[in-house]
Write a protein that holds these residues in place. Sequence first.
Motif, short mmCIF file in Angstrom:
data_model
loop_
_atom_site.label_atom_id
_atom_site.label_comp_id
_atom_site.label_asym_id
_atom_site.label_seq_id
_atom_site.Cartn_x
_atom_site.Cartn_y
_atom_site.Cartn_z
N GLU A 1 0.82 -1.22 0.00
CA GLU A 1 0.00 0.00 0.00
C GLU A 1 0.85 1.26 0.00
O GLU A 1 2.00 1.24 0.42
N GLY A 2 0.22 2.34 -0.44
CA GLY A 2 0.80 3.68 -0.30
C GLY A 2 2.14 3.85 -0.99
O GLY A 2 2.98 4.60 -0.54
N ASP A 3 2.34 3.10 -2.07
CA ASP A 3 3.62 3.19 -2.75
C ASP A 3 3.64 4.32 -3.76
O ASP A 3 4.61 5.06 -3.85
N ALA A 4 2.56 4.45 -4.50
CA ALA A 4 2.55 5.45 -5.56
C ALA A 4 2.04 6.79 -5.04
O ALA A 4 1.00 6.87 -4.39
N SER A 5 2.80 7.83 -5.29
CA SER A 5 2.35 9.18 -4.95
C SER A 5 2.83 10.03 -6.13
O SER A 5 3.35 9.51 -7.09
N GLN A 6 2.66 11.31 -6.09
CA GLN A 6 3.26 12.13 -7.12
C GLN A 6 4.19 13.12 -6.44
O GLN A 6 3.81 13.76 -5.46
N ALA A 7 5.42 13.20 -6.92
CA ALA A 7 6.41 14.06 -6.27
C ALA A 7 6.03 15.54 -6.40
O ALA A 7 5.42 15.94 -7.40
N ALA B 1 8.94 9.25 -5.44
CA ALA B 1 9.70 10.25 -4.70
C ALA B 1 8.77 11.26 -4.04
O ALA B 1 7.63 11.46 -4.48
N ALA B 2 9.25 11.89 -2.97
CA ALA B 2 8.48 12.97 -2.34
C ALA B 2 8.68 14.27 -3.13
O ALA B 2 7.77 15.08 -3.25
N TYR B 3 9.91 14.44 -3.65
CA TYR B 3 10.26 15.68 -4.38
C TYR B 3 10.98 15.33 -5.66
O TYR B 3 11.62 14.27 -5.75
N ALA B 4 10.89 16.24 -6.63
CA ALA B 4 11.62 16.00 -7.87
C ALA B 4 12.15 17.30 -8.45
O ALA B 4 11.54 18.36 -8.28
N VAL B 5 13.31 17.20 -9.09
CA VAL B 5 13.86 18.29 -9.87
C VAL B 5 13.94 17.78 -11.30
O VAL B 5 14.52 16.72 -11.54
N ILE B 6 13.32 18.50 -12.23
CA ILE B 6 13.39 18.09 -13.62
C ILE B 6 14.60 18.80 -14.23
O ILE B 6 14.63 20.04 -14.30
#
Lengths: 254, 322
Positions: A224-230, B297-302
């Motif tokens: 669970e809870g693996d996909a998120s959007q950065a 990822a929690a954060y990303a830099v493109i």
Amino acid sequence: MNILVCVKRVPMTGGTIVLTPDEQAIETRHLGFTISPHEECGVEEAVRLIEAQGGESAVLSLGPADAEEQLRDAMALGIDRAVLLQTDEEFDGQSTASAILASIEADRASGVEYDLIFFGNESADAGNYQVGIRVAHALGRPCVTGVKGIAVENGRARCEQEVPGGRDVYDVPLPAVVTVKEGLNLPRYPSVPGRLRAKRKPLETRTPERGAPGVEKIRLKLPEGDASQAEILGHGPAAAPAVVDVLRRAGLVA
Amino acid sequence: MTLVYVEHQDGAPEDVSLQALALARDLAGGEAVQALVAGPSAADAAAALGEHGVTTVHVPDHEVFASHAPAALGRALTQLAARLGSGAVLAAGTERGNEVMAHAAAIADLPLAANCTEVTAGDPLTVTRIRWGGSLLEEARVHGGTKLLTVAPHTVEASASGGSPAAVEPFTPELSDADTAVRVVGRVGTRSEGGVTLADAKFVVSCGRGVGSPDGFAPAEELAALLGGAVGCSRAVTIAGWRPHTDQVGQTGTKIAPEVYLACGISGATQHMAGCKGAKRIIAVNTDPEAPIISHAAYAVIGDLHEVIPAITAELRKAGAG
Ligand SMILES: Cc1cc2nc3c(=O)[nH]c(=O)nc-3n(C[C@H](O)[C@H](O)[C@H](O)COP(=O)(O)OP(=O)(O)OC[C@H]3O[C@@H](n4cnc5c(N)ncnc54)[C@H](O)[C@@H]3O)c2cc1C
Ligand SMILES: Nc1ncnc2c1ncn2[C@@H]1O[C@H](COP(=O)(O)O)[C@@H](O)[C@H]1O
């Protein structure tokens, strides 16, 4: 010297795993297949040992007819012959070990005794951490696991295993079973002549017997809870201050 | 009665073994939990294990246990479980825990479920276990007279139950020459310099195929040094021969758990992510906004890592770090 390497065909999953609707398997329609990096190092080590000391190497896989691809790949790197224990069923750790044992005993009956048998420390997909150890016990042979360095000399194998703080050394008499890990060596790439030779090398197909599974799969599921959007911090070098901000909040910068 | 194989460091039980004990207590549902602890200073674990609900610590008495001897441990565990009539035997799903339990399973010819995260009592037992290094879970039934399980590290919380020190009972296992043939006979490559290791670093910066060459790692080295962190890489880099395998993060490399993981030029294959699930925050640097790592990822830099990494270093210097 005779060496056997056991390898398992597994899908090359990319960034996300997709399951079949019945949740019994990974959806592999659009995927390629491979073997574990641990097992690749087992193949490479077998080829190097036979090149240096003479003898014959064999590769074995229990799996579908298509596992011929992985067996030919191993032969392209220099393994001499292959055994396919052909089945479309899934075997648990215990029945995989029994089937491999039966095949080794059939080889023995036809005059082939393995001095060294390489396994991966764990299979890429199932990760049962047990098949090599079970086969070793059934054969009455010593087994060293997680090996990242091996020297074979005077009928003994000196094996190194990585542990926190260094490497533990084991020294066992042959014949022996050794389970290996990636890092043991840097496997070579197959050459074009190697690939052509592999097509003509002997591959024997046998039918394995499966006992009732002791660890019986009910279904697969994704964590669970693996996909998120950065959160996008920015584009290019201009994002640097925002990155430093994250490092600061994490307590890494004063 | 439930039996647990406990690993320890000079008599201090490993956290992962205490986690296995927590699951064992759940499974035992009020019945006694006992432990097998081997090696010098094993008896010193009695107080700490008592606090975690262990009533008796069994210490196998044989000179082979002076160093790690996996087959002998498997044999001792099997004999003890038979004598005590254990319904279940558990260990931590560490390299050694899995190894010892596989020996026990082979000796007793019993099924073994490795790296479980959940267990429901019953016969058969129902477990959830990890596959693909944690990228996939499997629900399974475990059969067999005695249930053999290992507990995936850091998936269950250790919990003290506040018991009194466990009783210590030495016992003498019957070991054959074959059981004692496999044992640690030496240690090489001992690290003493106390540098930061990839596994322990609070900050890790990794580069993948996108780094392009071995020389491309210089800016990452500089950034890691500035923050007292470590440099890692993906498997695409190690199989190209650009970095040693000891730098590889992932399912068949090192598992890391830093405060921040800066993953540059790495696509985010499940086998790479299996090694950095323990990171508190992942920052991805990638030229491709569609790369799978962006959704882990929690954060990303493109952007291009060759520009972004030096810019982060420069910004840190400006802020007075290092
Ligand atoms: C059983 C098994 C075990 C495995 N174990 C591991 C493991 O332990 N560790 C591991 O890492 N892999 C492992 N792999 C391999 C894994 O599946 C991937 O092949 C590998 O992780 C890919 O490495 P990569 O992301 O560096 O390369 P790629 O997938 O080729 O990705 C390169 C990325 O870099 C980006 N990029 C390119 N140029 C730049 C630039 N200039 N700046 C910024 N971004 C750029 C691209 O957009 C792309 O996203 C395993 C595979 C199997 C089958
Ligand atoms: N189906 C299979 N065919 C051939 N070898 C296998 C198979 N399954 C497991 N093995 C071998 O046993 C090792 C350990 O597997 P496991 O016990 O499943 O983690 C693998 O790395 C392989 O070397």
